[in-house]
Design a protein around this motif. Structure first.
Motif, short mmCIF file in Angstrom:
data_model
loop_
_atom_site.label_atom_id
_atom_site.label_comp_id
_atom_site.label_asym_id
_atom_site.label_seq_id
_atom_site.Cartn_x
_atom_site.Cartn_y
_atom_site.Cartn_z
N ARG A 162 40.83 42.66 46.59
CA ARG A 162 40.74 42.20 47.96
C ARG A 162 42.03 41.51 48.38
N ASP A 189 33.71 45.09 39.79
CA ASP A 189 34.29 43.77 40.04
C ASP A 189 35.11 43.79 41.32
N MET A 190 35.18 42.63 41.98
CA MET A 190 36.08 42.47 43.13
C MET A 190 36.82 41.16 42.94
N GLN A 191 38.13 41.19 43.00
CA GLN A 191 38.91 39.96 42.91
C GLN A 191 40.00 39.99 43.97
N HIS A 192 40.52 38.81 44.32
CA HIS A 192 41.57 38.75 45.34
C HIS A 192 42.94 38.99 44.74
N ASN A 202 48.56 41.38 37.90
CA ASN A 202 47.82 40.52 36.97
C ASN A 202 46.32 40.81 37.00
N VAL A 203 45.77 40.90 38.20
CA VAL A 203 44.33 41.14 38.33
C VAL A 203 43.96 42.47 37.68
N ASP A 206 43.87 42.42 33.96
CA ASP A 206 42.65 41.78 33.46
C ASP A 206 41.44 42.70 33.61
N ASN B 46 45.16 41.70 25.67
CA ASN B 46 45.00 40.60 26.62
C ASN B 46 45.94 39.44 26.31
N ASN B 49 49.31 40.38 27.48
CA ASN B 49 49.39 40.29 28.94
C ASN B 49 49.60 38.85 29.40
N ARG B 53 53.05 37.44 31.07
CA ARG B 53 53.13 37.02 32.47
C ARG B 53 53.40 35.53 32.61
N ARG B 249 59.59 44.62 35.50
CA ARG B 249 58.14 44.76 35.55
C ARG B 249 57.71 45.66 36.70
N ASN B 298 43.46 34.03 33.99
CA ASN B 298 42.99 35.13 33.16
C ASN B 298 41.48 35.03 32.93
N ASN B 301 39.44 35.85 35.97
CA ASN B 301 39.38 37.30 36.21
C ASN B 301 38.46 38.00 35.21
N LEU B 302 38.53 37.57 33.95
CA LEU B 302 37.74 38.24 32.92
C LEU B 302 36.26 37.92 33.04
N SER B 304 34.53 36.46 35.84
CA SER B 304 33.90 36.54 37.16
C SER B 304 32.53 35.86 37.19
N PRO B 308 35.06 34.45 43.67
CA PRO B 308 36.53 34.37 43.64
C PRO B 308 37.10 33.41 44.68
#
Lengths: 317, 333
Positions: A162, A189-192, A202-203, A206, B46, B49, B53, B249, B298, B301-302, B304, B308
């Motif tokens: 998003r 999944d939905m993330q910003h 990055n999102v 993950d 992971n 990553n 980053r 990147r 991280n 995101n993993l 949820s 968000p």
């Protein structure tokens, strides 16, 4: 409340008197206030605004333009006040930086009898603008969703990135959800990703760690699509999924024209809508052509076959 | 006079427990939380990553540790990174006809990044230490300048590295040595060298002395101006190093590159136990701070587990908690 109504009435009267009058020998000044080019879409918008102004100045010698770009809402208000005070503009084309803080300044401009065209983001009080030009956010989500529903079926998995949390983003996502409803597609999944390449990268990294089976990604924006594609490439899963971005960034359109299998379609949300707004406003001033009302620019599906029509190599976006 | 620092160091030695352990405990707690929420959390992919980053902010934050220890601040690093990336990409694209795509092009690009970072740091340092303008104002100004210069260079859009050059340069971010990605190796090297410089060299001690009390440092024959300037130059160079790892990147830079990196770097430094007023700095603490910040993202995101919309709030709470743990140890004295 009452005073406001009186003002509104007065404004309407003034607007009727000072609205577009067809007088060939008279000269007009049009003020254009837009956000500065801080990211890809706004960069494209700035480019198209400048291009439209150049074109119109050549076509109609009696038109003069004042272009101001602002990095925040407060500066935009100052710009607009300056335009009215020092340049005596006849029409204002504004893409409000934010709806709330721009509403009363634009209303004040309107009350002085200036024609007001609002672009893309509406003001928080209805009925101020004479002309409203905008992209179709609902359509943006729906067109993308329809492609997912057509192509994927029961039990296929997708992830969604998003934008920055805003009403605009909500409208798009709601329309997308409505379009895929009943198709059996599973939204994992939905993330910003904040319409930003790095955040989207990055999102997506993950998401890829988290889910072993992803069939498609709705990146909802081409800047985010760039980050998403890179993360998929890094994970070595390029053959497993495709990506739908949005807004038609030239690099993405280029890849579609080359037939990239990871980018099957794209959805327009043209930054050139500012050109539509400026052209219509100018047309209203120099001729008797009626231009008041709402002009919603549909979101169209770009496919590899028609991608060439949406490719603007000179635009920065 | 090194008296001030000596006393501070001594006191730290006695009350080592919570003050030092705070951020480490927070980090361990986050790792346990992450591992319990998702089985992929500790997977090689992971971990790579997250560390890779973290490298950009991490390398910059090491430099920021010196600046803050010496009583300064630099708000311009995020914009500076975008600007350096933009200049580096344009220079590399321009040099392709003469150098061709190869090692020499990448080397030249890296040199451009380092020189640009060095110059940017030098200008900040000069205005702050020689002209005597407040660091906050100078770097607030240069923050705006570099940001808009980047937007201007990109003509409001995105600067992209030539496709072939990018393919050649790409392994600098994605490949590594013995399975450890290059950004992680560079970050580790910068952190170790930084820690040594802070602990074992006169430069580190002078930074602390300057941050603790400028007058006293001056009377103790510390070349105050030169040390202060050196911290900004060092930070500028490290921004250059971070950019060298960043450009391969995504191969692009725009006006939205590096937004808020300065705040993340400053937050990492403070979480790590460096005193915002200056006088005491801890490079390894900064590394812990950087890892905490990127782990939070991280894990969110993993897992949820929450909306968000609330990610920012959770980040804020954890950052404050990490510092509270540390302050409890300190308030004992």
């Amino acid at each position: 409340m009452k005073r406001r109504d009186i003002f509104k009435g007065a404004a309407l009267g003034l607007a009727l008197a000072a609205g577009p009058v067809a007088a060939q020998d008279e000269s007009y000044t049009i003020g254009v206030a837009i956000p500065s080019a801080t990211h890809g879409f706004m960069g494209g918008l700035n480019y198209h605004a400048r291009a439209a102004i150049e074109r119109l100045e050549a076509t109609y010698p009696q038109l003069e333009f004042v272009l101001a770009t602002a990095g925040d809402a407060a500066k935009m208000v100052n710009d607009i006040e300056d335009m009215v005070a020092t340049r005596d503009i006849d029409a204002l084309v504004v893409l409000p930086f934010e709806s709330e803080p721009l509403t009363s300044p634009v209303q004040a401009v309107k009350e002085q009898g200036v024609w007001v065209t609002v672009v893309d983001r509406g003001l928080s009080v209805e009925g101020i603008e004479d002309l409203y030009v905008a992209g179709d956010n609902t359509g943006f989500g729906r067109v993308a969703g329809e492609y997912f529903a057509e192509t994927l079926g029961e039990g296929d998995n997708i992830v969604v990135l998003r934008g920055i949390p805003t009403t605009l983003d909500n409208e798009r996502v709601d329309a997308f959800n409505a379009a895929i409803e009943g198709s059996g597609i599973n939204v994992l999944d939905m993330q910003h990703g904040n319409w930003n390449r790095d955040d989207a990268f990055n999102v997506m990294q993950d998401f890829l760690s988290k889910y072993d089976d992803i069939d498609a990604v709705w990146a909802a924006d081409d800047d985010m699509a760039v980050g998403v594609l890179e993360a998929i490439d890094q994970a070595g899963r390029s053959g497993d999924m495709w990506v739908v971005g949005g807004a038609g960034m030239k690099e993405i359109i280029q890849r579609m024209m080359d037939g990239d299998p990871m980018l099957p379609v794209n959805v327009t949300y043209p930054p050139a809508q500012i050109a539509t707004a400026i052209e219509l406003t100018a047309l209203g001033l120099v001729s008797a052509t009626p231009v008041a009302g709402r002009f919603i620019i549909g979101s169209q599906r770009i496919t590899p076959e028609n991608a060439e029509q949406y490719y603007f190599p000179d635009s920065p976006f | 006079m090194t008296d001030t620092t000596a006393t501070t160091g001594h006191r730290k030695g006695r009350r080592i427990s919570l003050h030092v352990l705070g951020p480490v405990l927070a980090l361990i707690a986050l790792v346990i939380l992450g591992a319990s929420l998702n089985s992929n959390f500790l997977s090689y992919g992971n971990v790579t990553n997250v560390l890779a980053r973290s490298a950009f902010i991490g390398i910059i934050a090491v430099g920021m540790t010196f600046v803050i220890t010496a009583g300064g601040i630099d708000l311009s690093v995020g914009s500076m990174a975008a600007f350096v990336a933009g200049v580096m990409i344009m220079a590399m694209n321009a040099m392709i006809p003469t150098l061709g795509v190869g090692v020499s092009l990448v080397m030249a690009g890296m040199a451009v990044a380092l020189v640009t970072g060095f110059s940017a740091g030098l200008i900040n340092g000069f205005l702050i230490s020689k002209v005597g303008i407040e660091a906050f104002i100078v770097t607030l100004g240069s923050m705006g300048i570099y940001r808009s210069l980047t937007t201007w260079l990109a003509d409001g859009g995105t600067l992209s590295l030539n496709f072939d050059a990018r393919s050649f340069y790409r392994p600098v971010y994605y490949d590594g040595l013995f399975g450890i990605a290059w950004p992680i190796i560079v970050f580790a090297l910068v952190a170790i060298l930084g820690e040594l410089a802070m602990r074992k060299t006169p430069f580190g001690r002078h930074c602390a002395a300057l941050g603790a009390n400028e007058q006293v440092a001056k009377y103790s024959a510390v070349k105050v101006d030169r040390v202060r300037m050196a911290t900004y130059v060092l930070l500028g160079m490290l921004v250059g190093v971070a950019t060298i790892m960043y450009v391969p990147r995504l191969g692009s830079a725009s006006g939205s590159t590096g937004v808020l990196w300065e705040l993340e770097a400053i937050a990492a430094v403070i979480i790590g136990g460096t005193v915002l007023k200056g006088g005491f700095g801890r490079v390894w603490g900064t590394v812990v701070g950087v890892l905490i910040l990127s782990l939070i993202d991280n894990i969110l995101n993993l897992a949820s587990i929450v909306s968000p919309y609330l990610n920012g709030a959770i980040q804020g709470v954890i950052v404050i908690l990490a510092v509270v743990l540390q302050r409890e140890g300190k308030s004992a004295d």
